[in-house]
Motif scaffolding. Structure first.
Motif, mmCIF file in Angstrom:
data_model
loop_
_atom_site.group_PDB
_atom_site.id
_atom_site.type_symbol
_atom_site.label_atom_id
_atom_site.label_comp_id
_atom_site.label_asym_id
_atom_site.label_seq_id
_atom_site.Cartn_x
_atom_site.Cartn_y
_atom_site.Cartn_z
ATOM 1 N N UNK A 1 0.861 -1.174 0.000
ATOM 2 C CA UNK A 1 0.000 0.000 0.000
ATOM 3 C C UNK A 1 0.906 1.236 0.000
ATOM 4 N N UNK A 2 1.100 1.887 -1.158
ATOM 5 C CA UNK A 2 2.043 3.018 -1.252
ATOM 6 C C UNK A 2 1.749 4.127 -0.243
ATOM 7 N N UNK A 3 0.503 4.228 0.220
ATOM 8 C CA UNK A 3 0.196 5.275 1.175
ATOM 9 C C UNK A 3 0.884 5.088 2.513
ATOM 10 N N UNK A 4 1.407 3.867 2.772
ATOM 11 C CA UNK A 4 2.054 3.624 4.049
ATOM 12 C C UNK A 4 3.419 4.314 4.174
ATOM 13 N N UNK A 5 3.951 4.771 3.033
ATOM 14 C CA UNK A 5 5.255 5.435 3.110
ATOM 15 C C UNK A 5 5.158 6.722 3.942
ATOM 16 N N UNK A 6 3.976 7.343 3.990
ATOM 17 C CA UNK A 6 3.820 8.543 4.808
ATOM 18 C C UNK A 6 4.031 8.230 6.278
ATOM 19 N N UNK A 7 3.670 6.994 6.680
ATOM 20 C CA UNK A 7 3.846 6.606 8.077
ATOM 21 C C UNK A 7 5.331 6.539 8.424
ATOM 22 N N UNK A 8 6.139 6.026 7.486
ATOM 23 C CA UNK A 8 7.586 5.961 7.731
ATOM 24 C C UNK A 8 8.156 7.377 7.820
ATOM 25 N N UNK A 9 7.741 8.259 6.910
ATOM 26 C CA UNK A 9 8.218 9.638 6.954
ATOM 27 C C UNK A 9 7.821 10.341 8.230
ATOM 28 N N UNK A 10 6.616 10.060 8.739
ATOM 29 C CA UNK A 10 6.161 10.690 9.964
ATOM 30 C C UNK A 10 6.974 10.210 11.164
ATOM 31 N N UNK A 11 7.371 8.929 11.143
ATOM 32 C CA UNK A 11 8.194 8.393 12.236
ATOM 33 C C UNK A 11 9.555 9.094 12.255
#
Length: 780
Positions: free
Chosen positions: A483-493
């Motif tokens: 799910x490409x949208x999950x990359x935002x979660x990594x950036x937020x971390x």
């Protein structure tokens, strides 16, 4: 018939007269004969004198007929002397047409006017120069108005005259040029006669004394140079003339309206007089004063530096040394009172223990003397007996001197060693962890990462060498996420760890089915740590065990957590022990005794061995549990094997082992994890080095077959028996008494076997007592 007495008397008288006449005739004939002989002798003498004289006569009669010696024909290049004057011309000899015409005109004029003449001719095809002097002939020689021509051969005199005339012209031109040069010279110049009175001055002299013209200077005897110590300029010039020796001096004089420093020279010119000139050196003196002031300021500044600086002149003698330099080389404060040369300075430094210990000190000293040669700067590192590290820079100077710079880098090297150790420890720690780690700066740029990070995300290592920002990195791995949208979660971390200074975590699913667990941890230096852990296997196992009993699921979770945290739990205290031991060894807690140093060294050695054993045990445990990650890529086999061998070069040389590496680029590539495969091969090579006796031999051969690649590692060690060979490839086995069974070689061979089999290969061991050991790796 009888004659009368008278007749007889007459006849007697007649006979007597006839006899007397005959006697008189005979005596006269004899006298004339003597006169003729004398005349002929005189004629021969005169002819010989004319032939040997430097001048040859030629009689030219009124009708043009000539008489003269054949010698003249030789001068003119003719075979014989012709009969007429007009015949003195030939095709390639005799007189030229113009010269003959001039001669005939001159002869005709002399015959008519009785005026003498003189001319010079050069015969054709000859280098002779003939002078002709003509005058009217004596009537006894030619009654009808002939002319006598005297021919002189003055070729040598003419050449000498031409040379002298040329030299005179050259001297005249040189004199004119010299006079012009003196007049145009920018410096005052003058000439004094024998009485030391000014006789000649140039325009610069006139301008210097403020006169209108040179005549005014000569008439008034205006001197440019003032009296010095009661001696006038003329008196000093007189001393130079008497001693016949040039005198140079530096004086102060008024030039125009300014007070200038002049370098005055008086040059004696024999009996003719004395020449003098004055050079304005005021600017040079100002530059010298400025240079002295600059040098004093420079040396004052050098005394404030922390590095030692010394200067040696072209004679290799010490001219300056600042205070740090004297402290570094333990010199006394009176070093510059008796400046030593470079060689004696090195001897003094050696006596003070401030130069390295050299086996051949004289040869080393001669090498250092070559620093004075203008071949560019030299840099050297000196390690002194007391542990001091000096950085020496020798810069040769254009004047033949040398600037020597000495910097005490002991503290810097100690700090650098400590920093290097910390960096290597951090790098080793990062690379030995199972987690994928990356450090980001507050602006989001990647700073550090371990080997697992690009492998777990499928990134090229050269891409990370560009230190991308977190946004670029997320764009690169976006396609790999389920799910490409999950990359935002990594950036937020990452943002929370670097900017908000809070720790967060999460989990993402990759498109290939793997599951990654990530976390952002703030670091004390303001950066943020991103950890990625491939929990695919644990997640799959967890899903599978969830279908089974809760007990098995819990046991599997415990085992997974144990293996995941074993590296951290084991290595963290071990790293702390090593770090504190290194700090103790570095003297951070004070100077240690020799025995304490030995204890600390033993601790570090044990920590290193324990670290290696822990790494081997962890890898073997993970391998047996099927959790050892292997990221296979295409790898060049020959460079990989060569690097593994070179990493053990020190151990090989320590035992004087001969290692024969056979193979080339034809070995090609294999599909393997370079790190894990290299570790397996390194374990085999370590066991071979350990088993091989001193001065033994090891063979490493790479052979490409149609069905794959075979790697052979063979040694000539003691070999192994049947029981030892059976247990060599197994892990630790527990006997009936609860103790591990004896074995050789540690866990290197079992781990190598597990890693080779993890790559789809096969490892075979062949060994006989006294015949060495051979390990064969077969890869598809």
């Amino acid at each position: 018939m009888e004659l009368s007495p008278t007749t007889l008397v007459l006849l007697g008288l007649l006979l007597a007269a006839w006899t007397g006449g005959a006697v008189w005739l005979v005596l006269g004939a004899q006298a004339r004969s003597r006169q003729a002989r004398n005349a002929r002798s005189t004629v021969r003498r005169l002819t010989r004198m004319i032939d040997s004289s430097p001048a040859v006569p030629l009689l030219v009669r009124a009708d043009g007929k000539i008489e003269g010696p054949e010698r003249l024909a030789g001068w003119l290049g003719l075979a014989r002397l012709p009969s007429y004057l007009s015949e003195l011309q030939g095709e390639d000899c005799g007189l030229s047409e113009q010269a003959l015409a001039d001669l005939r005109d001159a002869v005709r004029r002399t015959q008519k006017t009785a005026s003498p003449f003189a001319m010079v001719v050069t015969p054709r095809g000859s280098q002779r120069n003939l002078a002709i002097r003509g005058h009217l002939a004596d009537p006894a020689l030619s009654a009808n108005g002939g002319a006598v021509l005297w021919w002189f051969d003055f070729s040598e005199s003419h050449a000498e005259l031409a040379r002298l005339r040329e030299e005179t012209d050259n001297a005249r031109r040189d004199f004119a040029a010299l006079v012009g040069l003196i007049e145009a010279a920018p410096m005052p110049m003058w000439f004094r006669s024998e009485d030391m009175q000014l006789r000649l001055v140039n325009d610069a002299y006139v301008a210097a004394v403020g006169a209108n013209h040179a005549g005014e200077v000569i008439d008034g005897q205006i001197e440019l140079i003032e009296s010095v110590d009661g001696l006038t300029a003329g008196q000093i010039a007189g001393q130079a003339h008497q001693k016949d020796m040039a005198i140079e001096r530096i004086v102060q004089a008024t030039v125009g309206t300014q007070r200038r420093a002049l370098k005055v020279s008086d040059l004696p010119l024999g009996q003719d007089g004395v020449a003098g000139y004055a050079i304005d050196i005021e600017e040079m003196e100002e530059q010298a004063r400025a240079f002295r002031a600059f040098r004093e300021a420079q040396r004052s500044m050098l005394d404030q530096l922390s590095v030692g600086v010394a200067q040696f002149d072209s004679e290799k003698r010490l001219t300056f040394a600042n205070q740090p330099f004297q402290r570094i080389f333990a010199n006394s404060g009176n070093l510059l009172l008796d400046p030593p040369d470079f060689g004696r300075f090195l001897d003094m430094a050696r006596d003070n223990g401030r130069v390295p210990e050299m086996r051949d000190y004289p040869a080393w000293k001669r090498e250092l003397l070559e620093w004075f040669a203008p071949a560019g700067p030299h840099e050297d590192a000196w390690t002194l007996s007391d542990g001091t590290h000096l950085r020496i820079v020798a810069q040769p100077m254009p004047d033949g001197g040398l600037v020597l710079v000495a910097e005490d880098r002991s503290e810097q090297l100690a700090l650098s060693a400590t920093r290097d150790t910390l960096l290597r420890t951090r790098t080793a720690t990062f690379d030995s962890l199972f987690e994928s780690l990356a450090v980001f700066s507050p602006d989001g740029r990647m700073q550090l990462w371990n080997r697992r990070f690009p492998q777990i995300l499928g990134l090229a290592e050269d891409y990370l060498d560009e230190h991308p920002r977190i946004e670029e990195l997320l764009d690169r791995i976006g396609a790999s996420l389920a799910r490409p949208g999950q990359r935002a979660a990594i950036g937020e971390v990452v943002r929370a760890a670097t900017l908000d200074r809070t720790q967060r975590g999460g989990r993402v699913q990759l498109a290939d089915g793997r599951t990654l667990e990530f976390a952002g941890v703030p670091l004390p230096d303001g950066n943020g740590l991103l950890t990625l852990l491939d929990v695919t296997d644990s997640k799959n196992a967890e899903d599978a065990l969830r279908e089974r009993t809760v007990a098995l699921e819990e046991a599997d979770a415990v085992k997974t957590r144990f293996l995941a945290n074993m590296s951290y739990e084991f290595r963290t205290p071990l790293t702390s022990i090593q770090g504190f031991a290194e700090l103790l060894q570095g003297g951070i807690a004070g100077e240690l005794t020799d025995q304490a140093q030995e204890y600390v060294a033993a601790i570090l050695s044990s920590v290193e061995r324990l670290g290696a054993q822990i790494g081997t045990v962890l890898d073997l445990t993970q391998s047996e549990a099927g959790l050892l990650p292997i990221a296979a890529v295409e790898v060049e086999l020959m460079p990989l094997v060569t690097q593994v061998v070179r990493d053990r070069e020190a151990a090989i040389e320590a035992k004087s082992i001969t290692l024969d590496l056979r193979g080339d680029r034809s070995a090609g590539k294999i599909h393997a994890d370079a790190r894990q495969f290299g570790r397996a091969l390194g374990n085999l090579l370590d066991n071979a080095i350990e088993a091989t006796p001193t001065a033994g031999r090891i063979l490493v051969a790479i052979v490409r077959h149609r069905n794959g690649v075979r790697i052979v590692v063979s040694d000539n060690g003691p070999g192994m028996g049947v029981m030892e060979r059976a247990r060599a490839l197994d892990g630790y086995a527990i006997g009936t008494d609860g103790k591990p069974l004896p074995r050789r070689g540690g866990l290197g061979l079992p781990l190598a076997k597990q890693l080779i089999e993890g790559h789809g290969g096969k490892l075979e061991l062949q060994s006989e007592p006294g015949a060495g050991t051979t390990v064969t790796i077969a890869l598809p």
